[in-house]
Design a protein around this motif. Structure first.
Motif, mmCIF file in Angstrom:
data_model
loop_
_atom_site.group_PDB
_atom_site.id
_atom_site.type_symbol
_atom_site.label_atom_id
_atom_site.label_comp_id
_atom_site.label_asym_id
_atom_site.label_seq_id
_atom_site.Cartn_x
_atom_site.Cartn_y
_atom_site.Cartn_z
ATOM 1 N N ALA A 65 31.680 49.954 35.214
ATOM 2 C CA ALA A 65 33.089 49.819 35.605
ATOM 3 C C ALA A 65 33.679 51.166 36.005
ATOM 4 O O ALA A 65 34.440 51.256 36.975
ATOM 5 C CB ALA A 65 33.891 49.188 34.476
ATOM 6 N N LYS A 66 33.342 52.223 35.272
ATOM 7 C CA LYS A 66 33.841 53.559 35.616
ATOM 8 C C LYS A 66 33.349 53.992 36.985
ATOM 9 O O LYS A 66 34.096 54.544 37.784
ATOM 10 C CB LYS A 66 33.409 54.592 34.568
ATOM 11 N N VAL A 67 32.078 53.745 37.265
ATOM 12 C CA VAL A 67 31.507 54.109 38.567
ATOM 13 C C VAL A 67 32.211 53.326 39.671
ATOM 14 O O VAL A 67 32.629 53.896 40.685
ATOM 15 C CB VAL A 67 29.984 53.868 38.596
ATOM 16 N N ALA A 68 32.370 52.020 39.486
ATOM 17 C CA ALA A 68 33.029 51.189 40.495
ATOM 18 C C ALA A 68 34.462 51.658 40.735
ATOM 19 O O ALA A 68 34.916 51.741 41.883
ATOM 20 C CB ALA A 68 32.996 49.728 40.068
ATOM 21 N N ALA A 69 35.176 51.976 39.662
ATOM 22 C CA ALA A 69 36.566 52.442 39.795
ATOM 23 C C ALA A 69 36.628 53.764 40.556
ATOM 24 O O ALA A 69 37.497 53.957 41.410
ATOM 25 C CB ALA A 69 37.215 52.585 38.420
ATOM 26 N N GLN A 70 35.719 54.673 40.275
ATOM 27 C CA GLN A 70 35.703 55.960 40.970
ATOM 28 C C GLN A 70 35.387 55.784 42.458
ATOM 29 O O GLN A 70 35.978 56.447 43.304
ATOM 30 C CB GLN A 70 34.700 56.914 40.315
ATOM 31 N N LEU A 71 34.472 54.882 42.781
ATOM 32 C CA LEU A 71 34.175 54.600 44.189
ATOM 33 C C LEU A 71 35.399 54.011 44.868
ATOM 34 O O LEU A 71 35.702 54.348 46.012
ATOM 35 C CB LEU A 71 32.990 53.646 44.313
ATOM 36 N N ILE A 77 29.115 59.129 45.824
ATOM 37 C CA ILE A 77 28.198 59.101 44.681
ATOM 38 C C ILE A 77 28.066 60.478 44.041
ATOM 39 O O ILE A 77 28.086 60.611 42.815
ATOM 40 C CB ILE A 77 26.826 58.536 45.105
ATOM 41 N N ASP A 78 27.936 61.524 44.852
ATOM 42 C CA ASP A 78 27.800 62.879 44.290
ATOM 43 C C ASP A 78 29.052 63.294 43.519
ATOM 44 O O ASP A 78 28.953 63.905 42.450
ATOM 45 C CB ASP A 78 27.494 63.894 45.390
ATOM 46 N N GLU A 79 30.228 62.968 44.048
ATOM 47 C CA GLU A 79 31.475 63.300 43.353
ATOM 48 C C GLU A 79 31.601 62.535 42.035
ATOM 49 O O GLU A 79 32.053 63.095 41.035
ATOM 50 C CB GLU A 79 32.684 62.966 44.223
ATOM 51 N N VAL A 80 31.198 61.273 42.050
ATOM 52 C CA VAL A 80 31.264 60.460 40.817
ATOM 53 C C VAL A 80 30.317 61.040 39.774
ATOM 54 O O VAL A 80 30.676 61.168 38.601
ATOM 55 C CB VAL A 80 30.936 58.978 41.105
ATOM 56 N N ALA A 81 29.125 61.419 40.200
ATOM 57 C CA ALA A 81 28.162 62.017 39.269
ATOM 58 C C ALA A 81 28.724 63.291 38.652
ATOM 59 O O ALA A 81 28.624 63.510 37.438
ATOM 60 C CB ALA A 81 26.847 62.311 39.995
ATOM 61 N N LEU A 82 29.354 64.115 39.479
ATOM 62 C CA LEU A 82 29.959 65.348 38.984
ATOM 63 C C LEU A 82 31.101 65.052 38.018
ATOM 64 O O LEU A 82 31.175 65.630 36.936
ATOM 65 C CB LEU A 82 30.458 66.177 40.170
ATOM 66 N N LYS A 83 31.962 64.113 38.392
ATOM 67 C CA LYS A 83 33.113 63.783 37.551
ATOM 68 C C LYS A 83 32.685 63.191 36.213
ATOM 69 O O LYS A 83 33.269 63.498 35.178
ATOM 70 C CB LYS A 83 34.034 62.818 38.287
ATOM 71 N N LEU A 84 31.673 62.314 36.232
ATOM 72 C CA LEU A 84 31.230 61.655 35.000
ATOM 73 C C LEU A 84 30.140 62.437 34.274
ATOM 74 O O LEU A 84 29.660 62.005 33.225
ATOM 75 C CB LEU A 84 30.767 60.232 35.303
ATOM 76 N N ASN A 85 29.743 63.565 34.853
ATOM 77 C CA ASN A 85 28.761 64.466 34.241
ATOM 78 C C ASN A 85 27.423 63.773 33.980
ATOM 79 O O ASN A 85 26.864 63.858 32.890
ATOM 80 C CB ASN A 85 29.326 65.074 32.950
ATOM 81 N N VAL A 86 26.944 63.061 35.016
ATOM 82 C CA VAL A 86 25.632 62.417 34.943
ATOM 83 C C VAL A 86 24.893 62.688 36.249
ATOM 84 O O VAL A 86 25.469 63.183 37.214
ATOM 85 C CB VAL A 86 25.738 60.888 34.704
ATOM 86 N N LYS A 87 23.611 62.339 36.278
ATOM 87 C CA LYS A 87 22.811 62.559 37.479
ATOM 88 C C LYS A 87 23.136 61.520 38.549
ATOM 89 O O LYS A 87 23.565 60.415 38.245
ATOM 90 C CB LYS A 87 21.324 62.495 37.131
#
Length: 124
Positions: A65-71, A77-87
């Motif tokens: 849900a967090k990934v979907a909301a960020q998109l 995808i790269d920005e979401v990974a950076l924001k959520l601190n995951v690969k």
């Protein structure tokens, strides 16, 4: 009344603002009363509420849900990974699972589904 955006810098979505002027019939005769209303929307403030709404709508995990909301907020995808601190691959895995659970097959379709749902629940 038209929406305008205010840039905030890298990795931050812009603020959106809308100025409504009040008609004479909605004004008070007192000169100190407001003659307009400014509505400011911070898309980042919607993400936590939106994640919850997505989990109520589909059987998504918190991470999906967090990934979907960020998109939905316009991040890649790269920005979401950076924001959520995951690969990046972790984000892609969450995204694939979100597609399967929502019946979508790509990011654009997922975002359009989210737009339809959020517009009903959070018009601003």
């Amino acid at each position: 009344s038209t929406w305008t955006s205010v840039t905030r810098g890298p990795y931050k979505p812009p603020l959106f603002a809308l100025l409504f002027t009040l008609d004479r019939e909605h004004r008070y005769p007192d000169a100190a009363t407001p003659r307009a209303v400014l509505v400011v929307c911070d898309p980042e403030m919607r993400a936590p509420r939106l994640s919850g709404l997505l989990r109520q709508t589909w059987p998504l995990t918190e991470a999906e849900a967090k990934v979907a909301a960020q998109l939905f907020l316009g991040r890649g995808i790269d920005e979401v990974a950076l924001k959520l601190n995951v690969k990046r691959e972790t984000i892609r895995t969450h995204l694939k699972r979100a597609f399967a659970k929502t019946g979508t097959s790509n990011q654009a379709e997922l975002v359009s589904y989210i737009a339809a749902i959020q517009s009903i629940h959070f018009p601003f």
